[in-house]
Design a protein around this motif. Structure first.
Motif, PDB file in Angstrom:
ATOM      1  N   ASN A   1       0.865  -1.185   0.000  1.00  0.00           N
ATOM      2  CA  ASN A   1       0.000   0.000   0.000  1.00  0.00           C
ATOM      3  C   ASN A   1       0.899   1.232   0.000  1.00  0.00           C
ATOM      4  O   ASN A   1       1.643   1.464   0.956  1.00  0.00           O
ATOM      5  N   ASN A   2       0.849   2.008  -1.063  1.00  0.00           N
ATOM      6  CA  ASN A   2       1.783   3.132  -1.174  1.00  0.00           C
ATOM      7  C   ASN A   2       1.394   4.347  -0.329  1.00  0.00           C
ATOM      8  O   ASN A   2       1.995   5.404  -0.440  1.00  0.00           O
ATOM      9  N   THR A   3       0.391   4.195   0.530  1.00  0.00           N
ATOM     10  CA  THR A   3       0.060   5.279   1.456  1.00  0.00           C
ATOM     11  C   THR A   3       0.305   4.860   2.912  1.00  0.00           C
ATOM     12  O   THR A   3      -0.101   5.555   3.834  1.00  0.00           O
ATOM     13  N   ASP A   4       0.964   3.730   3.112  1.00  0.00           N
ATOM     14  CA  ASP A   4       1.204   3.193   4.446  1.00  0.00           C
ATOM     15  C   ASP A   4       2.400   3.909   5.080  1.00  0.00           C
ATOM     16  O   ASP A   4       3.560   3.543   4.857  1.00  0.00           O
ATOM     17  N   GLU A   5       2.132   4.941   5.881  1.00  0.00           N
ATOM     18  CA  GLU A   5       3.189   5.734   6.498  1.00  0.00           C
ATOM     19  C   GLU A   5       4.038   4.900   7.457  1.00  0.00           C
ATOM     20  O   GLU A   5       5.256   5.101   7.564  1.00  0.00           O
ATOM     21  N   LEU A   6       3.421   3.971   8.155  1.00  0.00           N
ATOM     22  CA  LEU A   6       4.159   3.136   9.099  1.00  0.00           C
ATOM     23  C   LEU A   6       5.180   2.270   8.374  1.00  0.00           C
ATOM     24  O   LEU A   6       6.314   2.104   8.835  1.00  0.00           O
ATOM     25  N   ARG A   7       4.781   1.747   7.227  1.00  0.00           N
ATOM     26  CA  ARG A   7       5.703   0.917   6.456  1.00  0.00           C
ATOM     27  C   ARG A   7       6.867   1.754   5.926  1.00  0.00           C
ATOM     28  O   ARG A   7       8.012   1.310   5.922  1.00  0.00           O
ATOM     29  N   VAL A   8       6.592   2.960   5.466  1.00  0.00           N
ATOM     30  CA  VAL A   8       7.649   3.842   4.969  1.00  0.00           C
ATOM     31  C   VAL A   8       8.666   4.121   6.072  1.00  0.00           C
ATOM     32  O   VAL A   8       9.877   4.060   5.856  1.00  0.00           O
ATOM     33  N   LYS A   9       8.173   4.425   7.286  1.00  0.00           N
ATOM     34  CA  LYS A   9       9.072   4.703   8.406  1.00  0.00           C
ATOM     35  C   LYS A   9       9.907   3.479   8.746  1.00  0.00           C
ATOM     36  O   LYS A   9      11.117   3.576   8.995  1.00  0.00           O
ATOM     37  N   LYS A  10       9.271   2.317   8.738  1.00  0.00           N
ATOM     38  CA  LYS A  10       9.986   1.069   9.026  1.00  0.00           C
ATOM     39  C   LYS A  10      11.066   0.822   7.977  1.00  0.00           C
ATOM     40  O   LYS A  10      12.191   0.421   8.302  1.00  0.00           O
ATOM     41  N   ASP A  11      10.733   1.067   6.703  1.00  0.00           N
ATOM     42  CA  ASP A  11      11.710   0.902   5.621  1.00  0.00           C
ATOM     43  C   ASP A  11      12.923   1.801   5.845  1.00  0.00           C
ATOM     44  O   ASP A  11      14.071   1.373   5.714  1.00  0.00           O
ATOM     45  N   PHE A  12      12.645   3.073   6.183  1.00  0.00           N
ATOM     46  CA  PHE A  12      13.739   4.025   6.350  1.00  0.00           C
ATOM     47  C   PHE A  12      14.646   3.631   7.513  1.00  0.00           C
ATOM     48  O   PHE A  12      15.875   3.617   7.387  1.00  0.00           O
ATOM     49  N   VAL A  13      14.043   3.321   8.641  1.00  0.00           N
ATOM     50  CA  VAL A  13      14.835   2.983   9.829  1.00  0.00           C
ATOM     51  C   VAL A  13      15.693   1.750   9.574  1.00  0.00           C
ATOM     52  O   VAL A  13      16.865   1.694   9.967  1.00  0.00           O
ATOM     53  N   ALA A  14      15.136   0.749   8.889  1.00  0.00           N
ATOM     54  CA  ALA A  14      15.884  -0.478   8.603  1.00  0.00           C
ATOM     55  C   ALA A  14      17.119  -0.189   7.756  1.00  0.00           C
ATOM     56  O   ALA A  14      18.214  -0.705   8.022  1.00  0.00           O
ATOM     57  N   LEU A  15      16.970   0.651   6.726  1.00  0.00           N
ATOM     58  CA  LEU A  15      18.107   0.991   5.863  1.00  0.00           C
ATOM     59  C   LEU A  15      19.097   1.900   6.596  1.00  0.00           C
ATOM     60  O   LEU A  15      20.317   1.720   6.489  1.00  0.00           O
ATOM     61  N   HIS A  16      18.573   2.867   7.323  1.00  0.00           N
ATOM     62  CA  HIS A  16      19.419   3.826   8.048  1.00  0.00           C
ATOM     63  C   HIS A  16      20.358   3.100   9.014  1.00  0.00           C
ATOM     64  O   HIS A  16      21.554   3.430   9.108  1.00  0.00           O
ATOM     65  N   LYS A  17      19.845   2.102   9.723  1.00  0.00           N
ATOM     66  CA  LYS A  17      20.658   1.369  10.700  1.00  0.00           C
ATOM     67  C   LYS A  17      21.771   0.555  10.034  1.00  0.00           C
ATOM     68  O   LYS A  17      22.825   0.333  10.637  1.00  0.00           O
ATOM     69  N   LYS A  18      21.531   0.112   8.833  1.00  0.00           N
ATOM     70  CA  LYS A  18      22.501  -0.759   8.167  1.00  0.00           C
ATOM     71  C   LYS A  18      23.484   0.010   7.280  1.00  0.00           C
ATOM     72  O   LYS A  18      24.412  -0.570   6.724  1.00  0.00           O
TER      73      LYS A  18
END
Length: 307
Positions: A239-256
């Motif tokens: 779902n391209n409007t899922d803000e929670l998923r977007v935040k999760k995606d960013f945090v996962a990449l940022h940490k790595k």
């Protein structure tokens, strides 16, 4: 807070050159690049031919189906010889697919399916699986019960499809270094095990809009052939409007991503990445380059700042 640079217009064909220049400038040979979604394989291909290995994680079961074979191109003779080894037998049990295929075609498909279930997943078998699935097209007339499925030679049809594909393959794809073919993972946890605490210099983020309902309706025989259930497909729906998923995606990449590491963010016309870009800017990422092509695809190069 940093701001995005104005988009510079670029011709479509130069996108590959942009990818390659960023990969060479900001990563090292033998290094890893993270790809959480893989809607197209261009970036992973450019990475592989430049001796970087992409780590692809996506719970969409179609990712391996659509892309794993793209990094190996066996000869037509090799495909033909392997198909020749598959003995066609009959008396298979009923399945949901049988009523949409001619009985003889069904026996051929089932014989190949059974062979592949017990065969090594080498490049030739990967391609045979993909090619046979591409032959499994069902017309609306058959779906609606107003026409009878007609027989076609599955092996010959698969060979015709591969011959057509192979004739247009970029020679660089045939010469690709198999050591740097992407690793495919089903979830982020497997990536963390693989990295074992190490960080990477680059990540590529290009999420895609995906309608599981429509895809299942149009390709249910292909999914049956691959053993992909409707539930698996719907669990991967994005779902391209899922803000929670977007935040999760960013945090996962940022940490790595290591300090001063690069994040390549690509926006296709039907997907919204504004929230992801805002998060990157909020976390202090610097936008180095921004491009847009004639089709409206945008790509941003972001550098992670700080410790």
């Amino acid at each position: 807070m940093q701001e995005l640079k104005p988009l510079t217009k670029i011709v479509d064909t130069d996108f590959m050159g942009v990818y390659e220049s960023w990969i060479l400038a900001h990563t090292e040979a033998g290094g890893h690049i993270l790809i959480p979604y893989m809607s197209v394989g261009h970036f992973a291909f450019e990475s592989a031919i430049n001796e970087r290995k992409c780590l692809v994680y996506d719970n969409n079961p179609l990712i391996r189906v659509n892309f794993e074979s793209e990094f190996f191109y066996p000869s037509l003779a090799g495909i033909k010889a392997r198909l020749g080894e598959i003995r066609i037998i009959g008396n298979f049990p009923e399945s949901e697919a049988k009523r949409f295929l001619d009985p003889k075609t069904y026996d051929e498909v089932m014989s190949i399916r059974t062979f592949l279930e017990n065969a090594p997943k080498d490049a030739i078998n990967l391609w045979i699986k993909r090619l046979v699935s591409e032959t499994l097209k069902v017309s609306n007339e058959i779906l609606n019960g107003v026409a009878t499925p007609q027989y076609y030679d599955v092996k010959e049809s698969a060979l015709r499809i591969y011959k057509s594909i192979f004739s247009y393959v970029d020679p660089m794809k045939i010469l690709i270094l198999h050591e740097f073919v992407p690793e495919f993972f089903e979830n982020e946890g497997r990536i963390e095990e693989y990295l074992n605490g190490q960080k990477v210099k680059m990540a590529y983020y290009a999420p895609y809009a995906f309608s599981a309902e429509q895809y299942f309706r149009n390709n249910f025989l292909k999914l049956w052939f691959f053993g992909i259930t409707k539930e698996q497909l719907f669990n991967a729906s994005i779902n391209n409007t899922d803000e929670l998923r977007v935040k999760k995606d960013f945090v996962a990449l940022h940490k790595k991503l290591e300090s001063a590491g690069m994040m390549v963010i690509e926006k296709i016309p039907n997907y919204n990445i504004e929230s992801f870009l805002k998060l990157a800017l909020f976390y202090g990422y610097e936008n180095i380059k921004s491009y847009v092509n004639s089709k409206g695809a945008e790509v941003y190069l972001m550098r992670k700042l700080g410790i």
